[in-house]
Design a protein around this motif. Structure first.
Motif, PDB file in Angstrom:
ATOM      1  N   VAL B  23      -5.482  60.979  37.401  1.00  0.00           N
ATOM      2  CA  VAL B  23      -4.192  60.175  37.795  1.00  0.00           C
ATOM      3  C   VAL B  23      -2.972  60.634  37.114  1.00  0.00           C
ATOM      4  O   VAL B  23      -2.094  61.042  37.543  1.00  0.00           O
ATOM      5  CB  VAL B  23      -4.382  58.541  37.618  1.00  0.00           C
ATOM      6  CG1 VAL B  23      -3.180  57.988  38.115  1.00  0.00           C
ATOM      7  CG2 VAL B  23      -5.555  58.142  38.717  1.00  0.00           C
ATOM      8  N   ALA B  26      -1.958  64.019  38.186  1.00  0.00           N
ATOM      9  CA  ALA B  26      -1.081  64.082  39.300  1.00  0.00           C
ATOM     10  C   ALA B  26       0.176  63.390  39.200  1.00  0.00           C
ATOM     11  O   ALA B  26       1.249  63.987  39.632  1.00  0.00           O
ATOM     12  CB  ALA B  26      -1.979  63.052  40.390  1.00  0.00           C
ATOM     13  N   LEU B  27       0.321  62.583  38.297  1.00  0.00           N
ATOM     14  CA  LEU B  27       1.662  62.077  37.741  1.00  0.00           C
ATOM     15  C   LEU B  27       2.551  63.044  37.398  1.00  0.00           C
ATOM     16  O   LEU B  27       3.769  63.157  37.666  1.00  0.00           O
ATOM     17  CB  LEU B  27       1.598  60.570  37.051  1.00  0.00           C
ATOM     18  CG  LEU B  27       1.185  59.509  37.505  1.00  0.00           C
ATOM     19  CD1 LEU B  27       1.099  58.415  36.592  1.00  0.00           C
ATOM     20  CD2 LEU B  27       2.084  59.019  38.750  1.00  0.00           C
ATOM     21  N   ALA B  29       2.162  66.167  37.525  1.00  0.00           N
ATOM     22  CA  ALA B  29       2.530  67.244  38.370  1.00  0.00           C
ATOM     23  C   ALA B  29       3.899  67.017  39.161  1.00  0.00           C
ATOM     24  O   ALA B  29       4.454  68.064  39.741  1.00  0.00           O
ATOM     25  CB  ALA B  29       1.395  67.698  39.426  1.00  0.00           C
ATOM     26  N   SER B  30       4.260  65.647  39.620  1.00  0.00           N
ATOM     27  CA  SER B  30       5.183  65.466  40.306  1.00  0.00           C
ATOM     28  C   SER B  30       6.318  65.104  39.744  1.00  0.00           C
ATOM     29  O   SER B  30       7.375  64.524  40.134  1.00  0.00           O
ATOM     30  CB  SER B  30       4.893  64.373  41.198  1.00  0.00           C
ATOM     31  OG  SER B  30       4.421  63.142  40.506  1.00  0.00           O
ATOM     32  N   CYS B  31       6.470  65.616  38.190  1.00  0.00           N
ATOM     33  CA  CYS B  31       7.779  65.371  37.606  1.00  0.00           C
ATOM     34  C   CYS B  31       8.907  66.235  37.986  1.00  0.00           C
ATOM     35  O   CYS B  31       8.756  67.228  38.706  1.00  0.00           O
ATOM     36  CB  CYS B  31       7.478  65.417  36.186  1.00  0.00           C
ATOM     37  SG  CYS B  31       6.868  64.031  35.271  1.00  0.00           S
ATOM     38  N   GLY B  32      10.125  65.837  37.677  1.00  0.00           N
ATOM     39  CA  GLY B  32      11.405  66.559  38.029  1.00  0.00           C
ATOM     40  C   GLY B  32      11.647  65.877  38.995  1.00  0.00           C
ATOM     41  O   GLY B  32      11.288  65.270  39.826  1.00  0.00           O
ATOM     42  N   ALA B  33      13.263  65.529  39.044  1.00  0.00           N
ATOM     43  CA  ALA B  33      13.804  64.777  40.137  1.00  0.00           C
ATOM     44  C   ALA B  33      13.831  65.335  41.428  1.00  0.00           C
ATOM     45  O   ALA B  33      13.973  66.378  41.615  1.00  0.00           O
ATOM     46  CB  ALA B  33      15.373  64.510  39.711  1.00  0.00           C
ATOM     47  N   PRO B  34      13.588  64.463  42.472  1.00  0.00           N
ATOM     48  CA  PRO B  34      13.305  65.060  43.893  1.00  0.00           C
ATOM     49  C   PRO B  34      14.707  65.418  44.371  1.00  0.00           C
ATOM     50  O   PRO B  34      15.805  64.898  43.901  1.00  0.00           O
ATOM     51  CB  PRO B  34      12.770  63.941  44.534  1.00  0.00           C
ATOM     52  CG  PRO B  34      13.083  62.594  43.750  1.00  0.00           C
ATOM     53  CD  PRO B  34      13.346  63.138  42.471  1.00  0.00           C
ATOM     54  N   GLY B  35      14.582  66.201  45.656  1.00  0.00           N
ATOM     55  CA  GLY B  35      15.803  66.411  46.260  1.00  0.00           C
ATOM     56  C   GLY B  35      16.518  67.685  45.741  1.00  0.00           C
ATOM     57  O   GLY B  35      16.093  68.370  44.911  1.00  0.00           O
ATOM     58  N   ALA B  36      17.487  68.041  46.941  1.00  0.00           N
ATOM     59  CA  ALA B  36      18.120  69.235  46.820  1.00  0.00           C
ATOM     60  C   ALA B  36      19.332  69.129  45.718  1.00  0.00           C
ATOM     61  O   ALA B  36      19.674  68.080  45.528  1.00  0.00           O
ATOM     62  CB  ALA B  36      18.854  69.562  48.057  1.00  0.00           C
TER      63      ALA B  36
END
Lengths: 270, 455
Positions: B23, B26-27, B29-36
């Motif tokens: 877990v 996975a958390l 791995a998804s770091c960094g602010a989303p979006g353009a």
């Protein structure tokens, strides 16, 4: 595989819930704002409460009546009637919930089947626009959910009964047990596992309900039938508040786990 | 018996010490602010009114009921420009509305897309700024009120000012349909000239045992009479127009809205609305009205072609009556907006098509015939023909009347993305059911508006 398709999106949802993001442009960190909103916006909290009311219709009723129906069908001799009963009960399960939602919207309408039936037996005074009624809209949605899950529960419970050793029933009869005593002494304990499965699936369907509500009432009248599923959909696609939607979705997932955990324990316990 | 239960149970449970690292990974791995992070530019660097000779395909994405119209418009356009193939795709209006942001931020985007609202699309630079085209085609010389609702300010939020981001073939317009033979029964030979006269007609209809008003309360039909009443009581459309266009500091929680809510609630208490108003949707309401249920039906001109066929000449249309005879008429109106996504590679052709559907005589006729929407365009453009005395011609005349009295106002529903679904529908339902007071209603509408403006 599990990591890529389940854990990664889950992790992302948790992460998004701490941002303010429209799904396209740049995101700004929002701290705990999204989480605080769930507990301060009455509309969001209300939707969670409605979901719990639906558990009664999606779980308690189908399991309760399913037990009765399954016990009755068990006593029927194997034959056409028995098979027909199973098929008829199971049909709702093969219908997509959206189709059920549309069909029931007609049934519940002012001149729909429900009101016609009430009128036919002289209960005109009870007729109303069920899905547009502030008191009855949520129970009416619940009835659709019950209709959808009742057949599945009954058929699952029936197959469970089939696995109970017939000698137990004989023994109960020899001990002089009536139908009711037999039900509580043999059928009910023997179906512990199946009941847990029905209750789990029903509870998840109730808490995560979306399709039936979206089709039948869209959350109305007023906010009477708003559920988290519809709220999440609107936050995501209508308001483009991905962060807020993620927070509610994560909370919903946590709630589902929290509620089905004791049910699972109950099912396992010998 | 159930031998599987004798297996060691522990082995089937996920153990937390092993699951936790997975877990966490996975958390992480998804770091960094989303979006353009860096928005594109939305203003075309060079525009041309010539569409060349090379074969091109123009992809147009509209809602399903509009497909027939756009196919006809596309064919007419192809006749004029043989190198162009117009390809029309239809999608259900609701799914179109919800999917547009993803559709036009992807890699294969349509060249023209039907929009319900701008949402964050302008802020995210997903739509082409049409100002250079408006200049090139001379749209700037036309009556500008028709473009007000599709202008968006640099902040991406305030409308009615700023750059042009959309244009359309025709305008939706609300008013009141009435059943002529039922109206005759209550002695009403011509449309009521004032609000008082209209309310008198409602009362007479009730006394005659008729349903005065058919309204689709399930999906927002109550918002039409509400806004008309608000504009009547306010004596001006300025407040609601500023509010619709998200002008900073705009506030609708005014005595006019409270009074409008009071009147609407009293209509419900008097029994002027159907008993099942909150479960009637926009499909059932016109059908039931055409069958003779209800003397009046507040709705839009988009219903006119259907009601003209279904009502057999029995149905008429008038604009919501003003306070006093001679006061200007007001109505809600919105264009059927088409926009050019920034990522479209055919923006010149798309703009040429937009110009064509607003100016070509045949195209303007098709728009009226198929959708019932009167076109605007240049002030000297000829009006499309409609059968004299018909329902559709009635709505066209009403539109001309409105253009003259400058009474075109956007819908309150279009003020924010969720105003319609999350506020106006549930709140008007609560109002007519007597579950909220007019003052609470008015405050709730403003509060939801401000909450969303902050997001």
């Amino acid at each position: 595989m599990y990591g890529v398709f389940v854990l990664y999106p889950l992790g992302q949802s948790v992460q998004f819930s701490f941002y303010e993001w429209d799904g396209i442009g740049p995101a700004t960190p929002a701290g705990l704002d999204n989480w605080r909103a769930i507990f301060t916006e009455p509309e969001l909290l209300g939707s969670v409460i409605h979901a719990f009311v639906l558990i009664f219709f999606y779980t308690v009723l189908p399991v309760g009546l399913g037990l009765v129906a399954a016990s009755l069908i068990r006593e029927l001799r194997v034959g056409t009637f028995n098979t027909t009963a199973r098929v008829v009960l199971f049909i709702p399960q093969v219908l997509p919930p959206v189709a059920a939602g549309i069909a029931w919207t007609w049934m519940f309408s002012t001149d729909g089947l429900v009101n016609q039936a009430l009128g036919a037996v002289g209960l005109e005074s009870l007729t109303r626009a069920w899905l547009g009624d502030f008191t009855f809209a949520l129970p009416a949605v619940g009835v659709i959910g019950f209709w959808l899950s009742f057949g599945f529960c009954t058929v699952l419970l029936l197959s469970g009964i089939g696995k109970i050793d017939p000698s137990l029933y004989e023994a109960a009869r020899l001990d002089g047990a009536g139908r009711v005593a037999e039900f509580f002494a043999v059928t009910l304990p023997g179906l512990r596992g199946e009941i847990a499965v029905c209750a789990t699936i029903g509870t998840i369907a109730a808490l995560a309900s979306f399709d039936v509500v979206q089709i039948a009432t869209q959350g109305g009248p007023g906010y009477q039938t708003m559920v988290p599923g519809v709220e999440i959909y609107r936050l995501t696609f209508l308001e483009q508040r991905i962060g807020q939607a993620s927070a509610l979705a994560v909370l919903l997932a946590a709630l589902v786990l929290l509620v089905i955990w004791p049910i699972q324990r109950l099912g396992r316990h010998e | 018996m159930r031998t599987n239960n004798t297996l060691p149970r522990r082995s089937r449970r996920p153990s937390w010490p092993t699951a936790l690292p997975v877990v966490l990974t996975a958390l992480l791995a998804s770091c960094g602010a989303p979006g353009a992070q860096s928005p594109l530019s939305d203003t075309p660097t060079s525009v041309s009114t010539s569409i060349g000779d090379a074969p091109v395909t123009l992809e147009v994405l509209v809602s399903t009921p509009d497909v027939a119209l756009y196919e006809e418009l596309g064919e007419a356009f192809q006749d004029k420009h043989p190198n162009v193939t117009v390809q029309v795709t239809g999608e259900d209006f609701n799914s179109l509305t919800t999917n547009v942001p993803r559709l036009i931020s992807g890699t294969e985007v349509p060249d023209l897309v039907r929009l319900a609202s701008f949402g964050n699309l302008v802020e995210d630079r997903l739509l082409t700024n049409l100002d250079p085209y408006a200049e090139a085609y001379g749209w700037t010389e036309w009556p500008q009120s028709q473009f007000a609702s599709t202008r968006v300010d640099d902040d991406g939020r305030q409308r009615g000012t700023g750059h042009l981001y959309g244009a359309g073939p025709g305008f939706g317009l609300t008013g009141m349909y009435y059943n002529k033979s039922l109206a005759a029964q209550i002695g009403m030979t011509e449309p009521p000239a004032t609000l008082d006269a209209f309310e008198e007609s409602l009362e007479k209809a009730k006394d005659a045992g008729l349903l005065p008003l058919m309204v689709n309360g399930k999906d927002g039909g109550l918002a039409y009479p509400l806004q008309n009443l608000q504009m009547n009581y306010a004596g001006s459309t300025q407040v609601v127009q500023d509010w619709n266009y998200n002008k900073p500091g705009a506030n609708i929680d005014t005595p006019a809205l409270v009074d409008a809510a009071t009147t609407l609630q009293s209509w419900s208490e008097e029994g002027y609305l159907p008993a099942d108003v909150n479960s009637i949707d926009q499909t059932q309401a016109p059908a039931r009205f055409a069958e003779g249920e209800g003397v009046f039906f507040p709705s839009g001109n988009w219903q006119a072609p259907t009601l003209q066929d279904a009502g057999g000449g029995e149905i008429g249309f008038f604009l919501f009556p003003p306070e006093e005879t001679g006061d200007p008429f007001t109505a809600m109106t919105a264009p059927g907006v088409l926009a050019i996504p920034t990522k479209s590679s055919q923006s010149d052709v798309a703009a040429a098509f937009l110009d064509f559907i607003q100016t070509d005589t045949g195209a303007r006729q098709s728009t009226l015939d198929l959708l019932g929407l009167p076109p605007a365009g240049p002030s000297d453009a000829s009006l499309p023909d409609s059968e004299p005395g018909s329902l559709v011609s009635g709505t066209v005349e009403s539109f001309q009347l409105l253009l003259e009295s400058d009474g075109l106002v956007d819908f309150m529903s279009n003020s924010t993305a969720s105003m319609h679904a999350n506020t106006l529908i549930p709140q008007t339902q609560l109002l007519v059911a007597g579950k909220t007071s007019p003052a609470e209603f008015s405050a709730a509408v403003q509060k939801d508006y401000e909450d969303e403006a902050e997001k």
